[in-house]
Structures are given as C-alpha cells and as structure tokens.
Write an enzyme that holds these catalytic residues in place. Structure first.
Site, short mmCIF file in Angstrom:
data_model
loop_
_atom_site.label_atom_id
_atom_site.label_comp_id
_atom_site.label_asym_id
_atom_site.label_seq_id
_atom_site.Cartn_x
_atom_site.Cartn_y
_atom_site.Cartn_z
CG HIS A 99 -0.18 -0.06 2.53
ND1 HIS A 99 0.26 1.05 3.20
CD2 HIS A 99 0.20 -1.12 3.28
CE1 HIS A 99 0.87 0.70 4.31
NE2 HIS A 99 0.86 -0.62 4.39
CG ASP A 100 -0.37 4.19 1.37
OD1 ASP A 100 -1.24 4.95 0.92
OD2 ASP A 100 -0.56 3.42 2.33
N GLY B 249 5.04 -0.99 2.79
CA GLY B 249 4.20 0.18 2.57
C GLY B 249 4.99 1.47 2.48
#
Length: 254
Positions: free
Chosen positions: A119-120, A137
């Site tokens: 994520h991200d 992340g």
C-alpha cells in the site's frame, strides 16, 4: 476478446481492443485502458485504473485491499500507467488513508514473478523489480531503478533514480540516485555506471557521479560537508542526488 468464463462486473470500464483470459475476475470501479492484455486467473479489484497496453499474467492480484491492520475498508485507489508488464503471481495493493490513499505505478515497468508492491508505494517509470522483490508500505522508487531478485525494502524507504540493488539485498534506509547497493543490510558499493552509459549519460556526467560517490562515502565527511562540496561543482546531473540526500527522512545507506 473477453473469454466467456471471465467475470466482469457491470461497473467496470473496459477500453478498446482489450483481451481478458479465462477465469479472470474484474471487479467494480476497475478501469482498463485500450490494448491491455489480461491473462487467465487474474483478479482486478477497484478502485483501480489501468492505462494503455499493459500486460498482466496469470494469478496476479492487482488492486486488492492492503495488509495494513489499520485499513478499515476505505475506498482507496491504485493507478497504473501504460506499457507495464506484470508477471505471474504479482500482488499490488491499494493505498491507505494514513497516506494519500493511493498506490501508483508509472509506465514501462517490468514486475517479474512474485513481486509484491504494498500500500501507498509510489513507483516511477522504466523500473525493473526482479523476481520476489518485496516493497513494504509507503516505499518510493525512482525512474530507471533496478531491484535485484529477493530484494526486500523496509516501509517508508526511498530508492533514487538509476539505483541498483544486488540479489538478496535488505534495504532499511534510503538509497540515493545512481548508487549500487548490496547486502543485509544493504550498503553502498559503487555507482551504476553501466546503467548510466546505457541511458545516455556523458562521460563527464558519469565522472561527476563517481566523484560525488567518493565525496559522499569515502572521504569521511558529514552529510552537510559532502553536500556543500558537491554543490560547489555546479554539475546539473548531481542536482537530483543532492536534493535526495538533503530530504532523506530515513537517512541514506552508509
């Protein structure tokens, strides 16, 4: 052509000349650009937007909920550019509201089998992530970087443009542009001179990068002293390196 066994949600948007293979699943809020090829047994979950001419191979999972325990079902996004090759069993997760709510992959990238993009993450253009590379992340990877197989990158680390990691490297701090790193934990070894030659850097520019590497890593200077010396050369190819070093939040590898 869309295979009759593929499951396409009515709210998905499919561009022109798109091929979707057997048993693949395309969920709502997925946009697939023109000329994409989606192989068999691929899962695409939204909100996800794919640009043009991407190829996604079997058993990849693209746009799934992230593995962050703070994630609570928010409608975060994944954006993918054009002409990417995403090989077998790659996993790419959407962002979290703790960051910008966005995971982003640029264009002309190769993600080899079993790569994980958490994520991200913000991935630039013309990047190669070799087999089993794992990005935690909030990792940022600059244009033209190459991460060798089984490289693991700690959350929030940044990897600069044209950087290179050897196989089995473990990255726990930022890798500046142009640097070749290796080890567990990864340390700087030299500059990616061959990569710079292939990308059209002049001999003088590569020489300046070599001087910068020695200044940063071999002369026993503090970061501020090394930056001041590099700035005095007024070499444009070092602007990105200097900016990266000055703005590193995790500190650069040493």
């Amino acid at each position: 052509m869309i295979h009759p066994t593929a499951i396409i949600d009515d709210k998905a948007v499919i561009g022109n000349n798109v091929e979707i293979g057997p048993y693949s699943i395309v969920g709502p809020d997925v946009v697939i650009g023109d000329d994409c090829w989606i192989g068999p047994h691929v899962v695409l979950k939204g909100p996800t937007v794919l640009g043009k001419a991407n190829k996604i191979y079997q058993f990849a999972s693209v746009g799934e909920d992230c593995q962050d325990k703070k994630y609570n079902g928010e409608p975060t996004r994944l954006e993918i550019g054009d002409n990417n090759i995403i090989r077998e069993c790659v996993t790419i997760h959407r962002g979290t509201v703790q960051d910008q709510g966005l995971t982003k992959l640029g264009s002309n990238n190769l993600l080899m089998a079993y790569v994980h993009v958490a994520h991200d993450c913000m991935i630039g253009d013309n990047i190669i992530l070799a087999n089993n590379t794992t990005l935690a992340g909030h990792v940022h990877v600059g244009d033209w970087a190459i991460l060798g197989g089984f490289t693991g990158v700690h959350q929030f680390c940044h990897i600069g443009a044209h950087a290179f990691t050897a196989v089995n490297s473990v990255v726990v701090q930022d890798i500046p542009p142009y640097i070749m790193a290796q080890g567990h934990n990864a340390v700087p070894r030299t500059i990616n001179s061959e990569g710079l030659k292939r990308r059209g850097f002049s001999k003088d520019a590569i020489m300046n990068v070599k001087r910068a590497f020695k200044t940063l890593y071999r002369k026993g200077l503090t970061i501020d002293e090394a930056v001041a010396e590099m700035e005095s050369w007024q070499a444009p190819e070092l602007d990105e390196l200097i900016h990266f070093v000055q703005n590193s939040s995790r500190g650069i590898i040493r």
